[in-house]
Design a protein around this motif. Structure first.
Motif, short mmCIF file in Angstrom:
data_model
loop_
_atom_site.label_atom_id
_atom_site.label_comp_id
_atom_site.label_asym_id
_atom_site.label_seq_id
_atom_site.Cartn_x
_atom_site.Cartn_y
_atom_site.Cartn_z
N ASP A 72 0.84 -1.20 0.00
CA ASP A 72 0.00 0.00 0.00
C ASP A 72 0.88 1.25 0.00
N LEU A 73 0.48 2.23 -0.80
CA LEU A 73 1.21 3.49 -0.91
C LEU A 73 0.52 4.55 -0.06
N LEU A 74 1.29 5.15 0.87
CA LEU A 74 0.77 6.20 1.75
C LEU A 74 1.52 7.50 1.50
N VAL A 75 0.86 8.63 1.78
CA VAL A 75 1.51 9.93 1.65
C VAL A 75 1.20 10.79 2.87
N VAL A 76 2.15 11.65 3.23
CA VAL A 76 2.01 12.55 4.37
C VAL A 76 1.08 13.71 4.01
N MET A 77 0.12 14.02 4.91
CA MET A 77 -0.81 15.12 4.65
C MET A 77 -0.69 16.25 5.67
N GLU A 85 7.85 21.04 3.88
CA GLU A 85 8.83 20.20 3.18
C GLU A 85 8.40 18.74 3.00
N ILE A 86 7.60 18.21 3.92
CA ILE A 86 7.28 16.78 3.83
C ILE A 86 5.86 16.51 3.33
N LEU A 87 5.14 17.54 2.93
CA LEU A 87 3.80 17.30 2.39
C LEU A 87 3.91 16.42 1.13
N GLY A 88 3.19 15.31 1.13
CA GLY A 88 3.20 14.42 -0.02
C GLY A 88 4.29 13.37 -0.01
N ILE A 89 5.18 13.40 0.99
CA ILE A 89 6.24 12.38 1.04
C ILE A 89 5.60 10.99 1.09
N PRO A 90 6.05 10.06 0.23
CA PRO A 90 5.42 8.74 0.16
C PRO A 90 6.18 7.65 0.91
#
Length: 416
Positions: A72-77, A85-90
Motif C-alpha cells: 500500500d502506498l501512503l503519503v504525508v498530509m 517540506e514533507i507534504l506528499g512524502i510517500p
C-alpha cells in the motif's frame, strides 16, 4: 514526449483518509499487536524508517478497513514546519509479517493501475513540483495541512504506462542498492554488538567479573566529556555558508555520522557555547524522547547542539569500545532519565553511568576485529549517500521527461 499528457492526479488516483485511533489504546511496547503508522515513521527522502523511529501498537478495537496491506502506498498530509517540506512524502507498507494501521493525517493512494503505476506514483510524489503545489494550497500557518481533494487537484505530466514502468525500474535499481547498503550497515552493527557482548561482561547480570575487566563508569573510558551549545537560529551569520557539520539528536542512529543535515559557520561556533569536536568523538543524546541514549560516532570534525554530549575516548580504549560499552547498557541508562514533558539525563549521570572497563589488552583484542567491521559499514553508508544523491539528481529529470530512460539506465549502470 508527444505521448505524455498533462492531467490532474485525481484523473488517475484517489486518496483515502486514515482513522483517528484513540490514544488511550496506543502503547510503545511491542507485543505483536497492529502498528500505527505515524508521520514520524516516514523517511523524509521517501519510504519508511520503522527501525529507527518510535513505533506504537494499537491494542483496542478498530474498523478493519483501516488495516493496511503490504505494498500500500501512503503519503504525508500534515507538516509541522512552515515550509511544508514533507507534504506528499510517500512510503510503501513493507511485507515483513507485521500488521500496520492507516492513521489520520496520512493518505492512502489508490491508483488506476491500468493508467498509473503505483511504483511510478511513488516517485511522482517525491518530486519538488508535487510538493510545491501541495504547499501552495495547504491550510494552516505553523502546521500545514493538505487533503485528499487538494492532492487530487495537483497537476502534472504523465507518460504512458510502459514508460512509467521503465522510469520506476531505473529509480528502483538505485533504491534497492541503497537498501542493500543500509542492510550491510545494520548487519555489521549487530555483529559489532554481538562481538562486544561475547567479550565484555554484562554489568546488569550477577556473577564474577570476567578476566580482563574491572568495575567502572563511562568517565573511566573518557579523555573528555562535554555538552554542545545552542547558537541563535535567527542569526544568518551563524548558518549561511557554514562549512562545519552540525548535528542534532534526531541524526543519532547508533552508527557513524557521515553527513549532517545542516552546517554552521566558524562565527556561529565562536559566538556560542558549542565547540568543534574531532572525528572519532562519540555523541550521546541527552534528551528528547525517544532519542535519549542514542549514539553516533563523528567521521569528521563537527559541532552539535545542547541536547547532545560529546565523549572522546582514551587512546587505550578507542571510540568503538566506548560506543559499545554505552550501547550495551543503554536500557539501564535510559531508566535514569527524569522529566515528565521531556525525558532527559544529565552529563553528570552519563559520566557516572556504571559499565565494565576493559584492560588495554582486552580493548585491543576487541578493536582488532571490530575496526574492519566499522570501516565496512562506513563504506556502505558513504556509497548509499552517493547513490541517494544520484537518484535525487536524475529523479526530477526522468519524471519531467527531460532525461531519456535509456540515458538514465546507462548512468545508473555505470554507478552501480
Amino acid at each position: 514526449m508527444s505521448e505524455w499528457i498533462s492531467a490532474k492526479l485525481g484523473d488517475f488516483l484517489k486518496i483515502h483518509h486514515g482513522f483517528a485511533f484513540p490514544g488511550e489504546s496506543m502503547n510503545d511496547g511491542l507485543t505483536g499487536k497492529p502498528i500505527i503508522v505515524s508521520i514520524g515513521n516516514f523517511n523524509y527522502s521517501g519510504g519508511f524508517r520503522f527501525d529507527s523511529t518510535r513505533i506504537r501498537e494499537f491494542r483496542g478495537e478498530y474498523p478493519k478497513e483501516f488495516e493496511l496491506s503490504p505494498g500500500d502506498l501512503l503519503v504525508v498530509m500534515t507538516c509541522q514546519t512552515s515550509g511544508g517540506e514533507i507534504l506528499g512524502i510517500p512510503g510503501v507498507i513493507p511485507n515483513d509479517g507485521r500488521v500496520y494501521l492507516h492513521n489520520q493525517r496520512i493518505g492512502r493512494v489508490e491508483c488506476d493501475e491500468e493508467r498509473l503505476s503505483r511504483k511510478f506514483a511513488y516517485y511522482l510524489f517525491l518530486t519538488a513540483e508535487v510538493n510545491r503545489q501541495l504547499f501552495s494550497t495547504a491550510s494552516g500557518t505553523k502546521i500545514l495541512h493538505t487533503s485528499p481533494t487538494r492532492i487530487e487537484q495537483v497537476e502534472c505530466r504523465i507518460p504512458p504506462v510502459r514508460e512509467q514502468a521503465r522510469i520506476a525500474e531505473v529509480l528502483g535499481v538505485l533504491d534497492e542498492k541503497i537498501a542493500v547498503d543500509a542492510r550491510i550497515g545494520k548487519v555489521t552493527q549487530e555483529l559489532l554488538s554481538r562481538l562486544f557482548a561475547s567479550r565484555v561482561w554484562d554489568y546488569s547480570r550477577e556473577g564474577a567479573m570476567p578476566t580482563g575487566f574491572v568495575q567502572g563508569s563511562v568517565q573511566d573510558l573518557c579523555e573528555r566529556i562535554g555538552n554542545g551549545g545552542t547558537p541563535k537560529r535567527r542569526n544568518p551569520q551563524y548558518w549561511e555558508g557554514g562549512d562545519i557539520a552540525w548535528y542534532k539528536t534526531g541524526e543519532l542512529l547508533d552508527g557513524p555520522l557521515l553527513g549532517s543535515a545542516e552546517r554552521i559557520t566558524v562565527t556561529g561556533v565562536r559566538e556560542s557555547s558549542c565547540s568543534v569536536w574531532p572525528a572519532g568523538t562519540v555523541l550521546v543524546a541527552l534528551y528528547a524522547s525517544p532519542t535519549v541514549g542514542r549514539l553516533g560516532i563523528l567521521d569528521e570534525p563537527a559541532a552539535f547542539n545542547q541536547a547532545c554530549s560529546g565523549l572522546i575516548a582514551k587512546s587505550a580504549f578507542g571510540e568503538l569500545v566506548l560506543f559499545e560499552s554505552i550501547k550495551a547498557t543503554r536500557d539501564r541508562l535510559q531508566s535514569l532519565a527524569v522529566g515528565s514533558a521531556q525525558q532527559n539525563i544529565s552529563q553528570r549521570v552519563l559520566a557516572q553511568h556504571r559499565i565494565v572497563v576493559p584492560t588495554a589488552e582486552a580493548a585491543a583484542s576487541f578493536r582488532e576485529v571490530a575496526e574492519p567491521l566499522h570501516r565496512r559499514r562506513i563504506i556502505a553508508a558513504m556509497e548509499a549517500r552517493v547513490l541517494a544523491g544520484l537518484r535525487d539528481t536524475i529523479l526530477p529529470q526522468l519524471m519531467s521527461g527531460r532525461l531519456r530512460v535509456k540515458d538514465a539506465e546507462k548512468i545508473v549502470e555505470d554507478a552501480t
